[in-house]
Write an enzyme that holds these catalytic residues in place. Structure first.
Site, mmCIF file in Angstrom:
data_model
loop_
_atom_site.group_PDB
_atom_site.id
_atom_site.type_symbol
_atom_site.label_atom_id
_atom_site.label_comp_id
_atom_site.label_asym_id
_atom_site.label_seq_id
_atom_site.Cartn_x
_atom_site.Cartn_y
_atom_site.Cartn_z
ATOM 1 N N LYS A 1 46.982 -12.432 53.914
ATOM 2 C CA LYS A 1 47.134 -11.003 54.214
ATOM 3 C C LYS A 1 46.786 -10.793 55.682
ATOM 4 O O LYS A 1 45.662 -10.988 56.089
ATOM 5 C CB LYS A 1 46.186 -10.203 53.308
ATOM 6 N N SER B 1 43.307 -0.163 46.958
ATOM 7 C CA SER B 1 42.612 -1.016 47.944
ATOM 8 C C SER B 1 41.753 -0.179 48.879
ATOM 9 O O SER B 1 42.244 0.783 49.485
ATOM 10 C CB SER B 1 43.625 -1.788 48.791
ATOM 11 N N ARG C 1 52.616 -9.846 42.574
ATOM 12 C CA ARG C 1 52.817 -9.274 43.903
ATOM 13 C C ARG C 1 54.055 -9.913 44.529
ATOM 14 O O ARG C 1 54.064 -11.108 44.816
ATOM 15 C CB ARG C 1 51.584 -9.573 44.775
#
Length: 211
Positions: free
Chosen positions: A141, A112, A43
């Site tokens: 996040k 997600s 990521r």
């Protein structure tokens, strides 16, 4: 006890350079694999595509050596360039239907789930597996909408047969409970990437869900 037959990777590492606390992400990845990580997602939200491809190719050398699938976070160009196993997208990323149209079944698609209503969409139907995000709120996040908790995970488990990858503040204290609540795979960031000994951290987490 492995995960879902369609997604038999119980321990899932989500890695980025920033998460590795100043260490080489390649070293951390290799140590994590030695400890029992079975699949890795790279990521790098802010990197331009050429730099992301370069990192992904370096990581793929390691994942291929150990027979570990590589997932790319939300960048089709990178996933395609490195021949990744899959791609993981969120609600505001490239929709799974578009990826499938373009790439067929070449890429495993992770999606997600942040709202229950997403389960009744063509996007969810198209995805191969779901990231249940986050199980617990996490400092890595900041744009999340739902904190699912164990109850939320159990509820989603009762609504779908697709593999569920739990993510969000997973560590040694809650891994077993999350697994028992219906996760097929535990996606871990800081508990491995920022651990003093990534191999030992991965090994301990893996053992908690193998019991």
């Amino acid at each position: 006890m492995a995960g879902h037959p369609q997604f038999p990777y119980a321990l899932y590492l989500v890695i980025s350079e920033a998460a590795c606390a100043g260490r080489s992400f390649l070293t951390v990845a290799e140590q994590a694999i030695a400890g029992g990580v079975e699949i890795i997602q790279l990521r790098e939200k802010t990197l331009p595509t050429p730099a992301f491809i370069e990192k992904a190719l370096q990581l793929k050398e390691i994942t291929e050596r150990y027979g570990i699938p590589l997932i790319i976070n939300d960048n089709l160009a990178v996933a395609n360039a490195v021949g990744a196993f899959g791609i993981h997208v969120g609600r505001s990323d490239t929709p799974p239907t578009e990826i499938r149209k373009k790439w067929g079944t070449q890429l495993q698609i992770g999606y997600s789930i942040e709202y229950l209503s997403q389960l009744d969409t063509a996007e969810a139907e198209t995805a191969d597996h779901y990231g249940i995000s986050p199980i617990f709120a996490t400092p890595t996040k900041t744009d999340t909408v739902t904190e699912w908790g164990l109850e939320g995970l159990r509820h989603i488990r009762s609504l779908t047969n697709k593999p569920l990858i739990a993510i969000g503040s997973i560590n040694q204290t809650n891994a077993a409970a999350i697994w028992q609540a219906g996760a097929d795979s535990l996606a871990v960031v800081s508990a491995i990437c920022a651990a003093p000994h990534p191999q030992k951290a991965a090994y301990e987490l893996r053992n908690l869900i193998l019991k």
